[in-house]
Enzyme design. Structure first.
Site, mmCIF file in Angstrom:
data_model
loop_
_atom_site.group_PDB
_atom_site.id
_atom_site.type_symbol
_atom_site.label_atom_id
_atom_site.label_comp_id
_atom_site.label_asym_id
_atom_site.label_seq_id
_atom_site.Cartn_x
_atom_site.Cartn_y
_atom_site.Cartn_z
ATOM 1 N N THR A 38 8.265 3.215 0.379
ATOM 2 C CA THR A 38 7.622 2.046 -0.222
ATOM 3 C C THR A 38 6.029 1.423 0.330
ATOM 4 O OG1 THR A 38 7.524 -0.186 0.189
ATOM 5 C CG2 THR A 38 9.297 0.087 2.313
ATOM 6 N N LYS A 46 0.988 -1.468 -0.237
ATOM 7 C CA LYS A 46 0.267 0.336 0.259
ATOM 8 C C LYS A 46 1.160 1.327 -0.117
ATOM 9 C CE LYS A 46 -0.899 2.534 2.763
ATOM 10 N NZ LYS A 46 -0.428 3.964 3.288
ATOM 11 N N THR A 60 -9.696 14.891 10.014
ATOM 12 C CA THR A 60 -10.873 14.871 10.654
ATOM 13 C C THR A 60 -12.028 14.769 9.062
ATOM 14 O OG1 THR A 60 -10.343 16.752 9.876
ATOM 15 C CG2 THR A 60 -10.376 16.759 12.116
#
Length: 423
Positions: free
Chosen positions: A188, A177, A423
């Site tokens: 990475t 990811k 938020t």
């Protein structure tokens, strides 16, 4: 060597799973992943170079000190960074929960976290889910695991390769990811690599570090190095090849396959940068050595002005030269030639596309030749720069070495995504 399906479960003996635990309010996709090898593995890893390190990074570094592991557990939605003693206990509780469900020891569990920094991890939610997570492990579970580690990613990122080593079929699989807070100090985010190759821990570590230098370490999205960057690789030896314990043909074959895999994963991260609309690849050739070539390429793709120009489809080669000039690498500006390339219909590097796959004819234009600006066709340059994947070729004329780096454009959406990330 060939690319195959299956991600982290493509190699023999590996299963995976992912599920939603509710770590971050409002999330509707999986947020905890588990990967398991039926046999103990040799292991190696690389971690963030940021002095501020997540608690999962600290724990995993200790757990991998002996070069062994058997499972990986990762959560998204919370980075468990800057969380003090409570965060350290939460990281250990993740390892302990996974180990208990799998019948192994906590020291053989790799722990990773990603998400918001500075908030305590609700580890009890993970602990409650682990038994079901473990009982649902399967070869098909890579599809559940690959989404569980995503944060602002718009695509899952996985890949697998198959090659022959010592007369045996060997597979290497990966999922990762990464979309923001990605820069060249490892760069990475989170990446998990599995293999059924028989290879010693020292040689696995050597291969990983060698591969990262020209793959993950040549990626930049925004110039920020995360507190959580972790790249791990575990190998269970179930392919049945003679164990690789030193350099030679078998090691070279393994490294070549790992390089191919990591290159594709690096491109996927760069192409899915936060708010990105274009993948930028910079190829530097004719440099005096590989280090110089990579330094120049990385300086180009890291430049905010270059990224903005790519977003605006502006063939402003001066920004490339400027970025090369402050890179610290030696080159002769009067010998430099710069060209842009793209392929008709090429799609930005996403979930399953490899760069150039299913693309139409190549389009290219030279804009700067041996230190002299060219009177190029602006309309053609706009056409080249309007595709989703842009390749910039820089010829230095100083030697025979080459290097490549990957980045993306800098868009309005990057600011929107990060302006209200917490938020």
């Amino acid at each position: 060597m060939q690319f195959i399906d299956g991600g982290v479960t493509a190699p023999l003996g590996f299963t995976a799973n992912g599920m939603l635990c509710g770590i971050k309010a409002g999330r509707t996709k999986n947020d905890v992943a588990l990967v398991y090898s039926e046999k103990p593995c040799t292991a190696a890893a690389m971690f963030t170079q940021n002095r501020v390190k997540a608690e999962s990074v600290k724990l995993t570094r200790r757990n991998l000190a002996d070069g062994k592991a058997q499972a990986m557990i990762a959560n998204s939605g919370n980075a468990n960074a800057c969380t003090g003693e409570q965060g350290a206990k939460a990281a250990f509780r993740m390892a302990q929960a996974a180990a208990s469900a799998l019948g192994i020891v906590p020291e053989d569990v790799i722990v990773c976290s990603t998400g918001v920094i500075g908030q305590q991890l609700p580890v009890e939610k993970i602990e409650a889910a682990v038994p079901a997570l473990a009982s649902g492990l399967s070869k098909e579970g890579h599809a559940e695991a690959r989404t569980a580690i995503m944060t602002t990613d718009t695509h899952y990122k996985e890949c697998a390769v198959e090659c022959e080593i010592g007369g045996k079929k060997v597979r290497i699989g990966a999922m990762c990811k990464g979309s923001g807070m990605i820069h060249i100090n490892l760069g990475t985010m989170l990446a998990f690599v599995t293999s059924d190759c028989a290879i010693s821990s020292p040689m696995l570590d050597k291969a990983l570090r060698s591969s990262v230098a020209g793959t993950y370490n040549c990626v930049s999205v925004d110039g920020d190095t995360s507190t959580n960057d972790t790249l791990t690789i575990i190998a269970n030896g179930m392919a049945g090849n003679a164990e690789i314990t030193g350099e030679g043909k078998d090691y070279d074959d393994f490294l070549a396959a790992l390089n191919a895999l990591n290159t594709e994963m690096a491109k996927k991260i760069a192409g899915d940068g936060e708010g990105a609309t274009r993948l930028l690849e910079c190829n530097v050739s004719g440099a005096k050595d590989v280090e110089t070539a990579r330094t120049l390429a990385k300086s180009v793709i890291s430049s905010s002005l270059v990224k903005a120009a790519i977003f605006g489809k502006d063939a402003n080669f001066g920004r490339f030269l400027c970025a090369m000039g402050y890179s610290g690498a030696e080159f002769d500006p009067d010998k430099v030639t710069i060209s842009y390339r793209s392929h008709t219909g090429a799609k930005r590097h996403g979930a399953t596309d490899f760069i150039g796959d299913n693309a139409g004819a190549e389009k290219s234009i030279m804009v700067f030749e041996k230190g002299v600006p060219l009177d190029f066709d602006e309309a053609k340059a706009l056409e080249v720069l309007s595709e989703d994947e842009i390749i910039v070729d820089v010829q230095c004329g100083d030697g025979n070495a080459s290097g490549t780096a990957w980045g993306c454009d800098l868009t309005y959406d990057y600011v929107k995504i990060n302006g209200d990330y917490r938020t």
